[in-house]
Design a protein around this motif. Structure first.
Motif, short mmCIF file in Angstrom:
data_model
loop_
_atom_site.label_atom_id
_atom_site.label_comp_id
_atom_site.label_asym_id
_atom_site.label_seq_id
_atom_site.Cartn_x
_atom_site.Cartn_y
_atom_site.Cartn_z
N ALA A 134 0.81 -1.22 0.00
CA ALA A 134 0.00 0.00 0.00
C ALA A 134 0.85 1.27 0.00
N GLY A 135 2.17 1.14 0.14
CA GLY A 135 3.03 2.32 0.14
C GLY A 135 3.30 2.87 1.53
N ARG A 136 3.09 2.05 2.56
CA ARG A 136 3.40 2.46 3.94
C ARG A 136 4.78 1.92 4.32
N LEU A 137 5.56 2.76 4.99
CA LEU A 137 6.91 2.35 5.38
C LEU A 137 6.83 1.18 6.35
N ARG A 138 7.50 0.10 5.98
CA ARG A 138 7.51 -1.11 6.81
C ARG A 138 8.78 -1.22 7.62
N ARG A 139 9.90 -0.79 7.03
CA ARG A 139 11.19 -0.90 7.73
C ARG A 139 12.18 0.07 7.10
N SER A 140 13.06 0.61 7.91
CA SER A 140 14.13 1.46 7.40
C SER A 140 15.43 1.09 8.09
N THR A 141 16.53 1.25 7.38
CA THR A 141 17.85 0.99 7.93
C THR A 141 18.75 2.15 7.58
N LEU A 142 19.46 2.65 8.56
CA LEU A 142 20.47 3.69 8.35
C LEU A 142 21.83 3.01 8.31
N LEU A 143 22.48 3.07 7.18
CA LEU A 143 23.79 2.45 7.03
C LEU A 143 24.88 3.42 7.48
N ASP A 144 25.97 2.88 7.97
CA ASP A 144 27.15 3.70 8.23
C ASP A 144 26.84 4.86 9.17
N THR A 145 26.38 4.55 10.39
CA THR A 145 26.00 5.61 11.34
C THR A 145 27.18 6.26 12.02
N ALA A 146 28.39 5.71 11.83
CA ALA A 146 29.60 6.25 12.44
C ALA A 146 29.47 6.30 13.96
N GLY A 147 28.74 5.32 14.52
CA GLY A 147 28.65 5.22 15.98
C GLY A 147 27.90 6.34 16.64
N ASP A 148 26.91 6.93 15.94
CA ASP A 148 26.15 8.05 16.50
C ASP A 148 24.71 7.60 16.73
N PRO A 149 24.42 7.05 17.91
CA PRO A 149 23.05 6.56 18.15
C PRO A 149 22.01 7.67 18.13
N ALA A 150 22.40 8.90 18.50
CA ALA A 150 21.44 10.01 18.49
C ALA A 150 21.02 10.33 17.05
N LEU A 151 21.97 10.25 16.12
CA LEU A 151 21.64 10.48 14.71
C LEU A 151 20.71 9.40 14.21
N ALA A 152 21.01 8.14 14.55
CA ALA A 152 20.15 7.04 14.12
C ALA A 152 18.74 7.21 14.67
N ALA A 153 18.62 7.64 15.93
CA ALA A 153 17.31 7.84 16.54
C ALA A 153 16.55 8.98 15.86
N ALA A 154 17.27 10.05 15.50
CA ALA A 154 16.63 11.19 14.83
C ALA A 154 16.08 10.78 13.47
N VAL A 155 16.85 9.98 12.74
CA VAL A 155 16.40 9.52 11.43
C VAL A 155 15.19 8.61 11.58
N ASP A 156 15.25 7.69 12.53
CA ASP A 156 14.14 6.76 12.74
C ASP A 156 12.86 7.52 13.08
N THR A 157 12.97 8.52 13.94
CA THR A 157 11.80 9.31 14.32
C THR A 157 11.26 10.10 13.14
N ALA A 158 12.17 10.67 12.34
CA ALA A 158 11.75 11.48 11.20
C ALA A 158 11.01 10.66 10.15
N LEU A 159 11.43 9.42 9.95
CA LEU A 159 10.85 8.61 8.88
C LEU A 159 9.62 7.82 9.31
N ARG A 160 9.42 7.69 10.61
CA ARG A 160 8.37 6.82 11.11
C ARG A 160 6.99 7.24 10.57
N GLY A 161 6.25 6.25 10.09
CA GLY A 161 4.89 6.50 9.65
C GLY A 161 4.74 7.06 8.25
N ILE A 162 5.80 7.08 7.44
CA ILE A 162 5.68 7.59 6.08
C ILE A 162 4.65 6.77 5.30
#
Length: 205
Positions: A134-162
């Motif tokens: 249906a075009g709903r985001l099912r899963r996302s992966t951020l590659l090469d986070t350079a050990g920055d969990p805060a960045l990974a969390a920000a991306v996950d929050t931003a993309l959630r529910g697309i």
């Protein structure tokens, strides 16, 4: 291999057989190009030897031969590796894949630009996205986070529910892989620059 007479852009390679991840590092050192991928994709794989003068795309194709991985160029000096797609059950109508990929880009861009930290354009983001039919985001992966969990969390929050607002066409390959380069590299989703955004807010007061 490109002939000597028409070898514009060729690079001298001397990469022996070795674990694929190390071979990709050697490729990057020789060419100055970034290769972004999920490290799990290269786990346990060994590259063939690549020696001689050739264009970078040819050299990388040789390194990946038999690996089940594909390289997709996303800028002049950056590539993303993904698993080779299985043959599609039905061919997509001409241009449909590009149009849907553009829809994914626009939706992701809007989400990243809405997050102040990500809109600054200070980070290189390599994203892989999977959508349901249906075009709903099912899963996302951020590659090469350079050990920055805060960045990974920000991306996950931003993309959630697309929700793309259109079903995924039959035959289109997933995941969708997007690479966002830092603002200084000249590609940053066209988010307003922080100073420009602040000026617009001040002018509207």
């Amino acid at each position: 291999m490109a002939g000597a007479a028409d070898c514009t852009g060729c690079v001298a390679f001397d990469i022996p057989p070795q674990p694929l991840a190390r071979a990709i590092e050697a490729f990057g050192a020789a060419t100055g190009q970034s290769v972004v991928y999920d490290s799990a994709l290269a786990s346990g794989l060994v590259s063939p030897s690549v020696r001689g003068r050739m264009r970078p795309d040819e050299a990388l194709a040789r390194l990946l031969d038999g690996s089940g991985l594909d390289a997709r160029r996303v800028s002049a000096d950056a590539l993303v590796l993904t698993r080779a797609a299985a043959p599609a059950a039905a061919a997509l109508p001409a241009g449909e894949g590009e149009r849907y990929y553009g829809l994914v880009q626009r939706q992701v861009a809007a989400r990243l630009c809405a997050c102040p930290r990500l809109a600054e354009g200070r980070h290189r983001l390599a994203l892989q996205l999977w959508f349901d039919r249906a075009g709903r985001l099912r899963r996302s992966t951020l590659l090469d986070t350079a050990g920055d969990p805060a960045l990974a969390a920000a991306v996950d929050t931003a993309l959630r529910g697309i929700e793309l607002g259109a079903p995924v066409p039959d035959g289109i390959a997933q995941p969708f892989t997007l690479l966002v380069l830092p603002r200084g590299a000249g590609y940053h989703w066209n988010c307003p620059a922080p100073d420009a955004a602040a000026a617009d807010e001040g002018g509207g007061a």
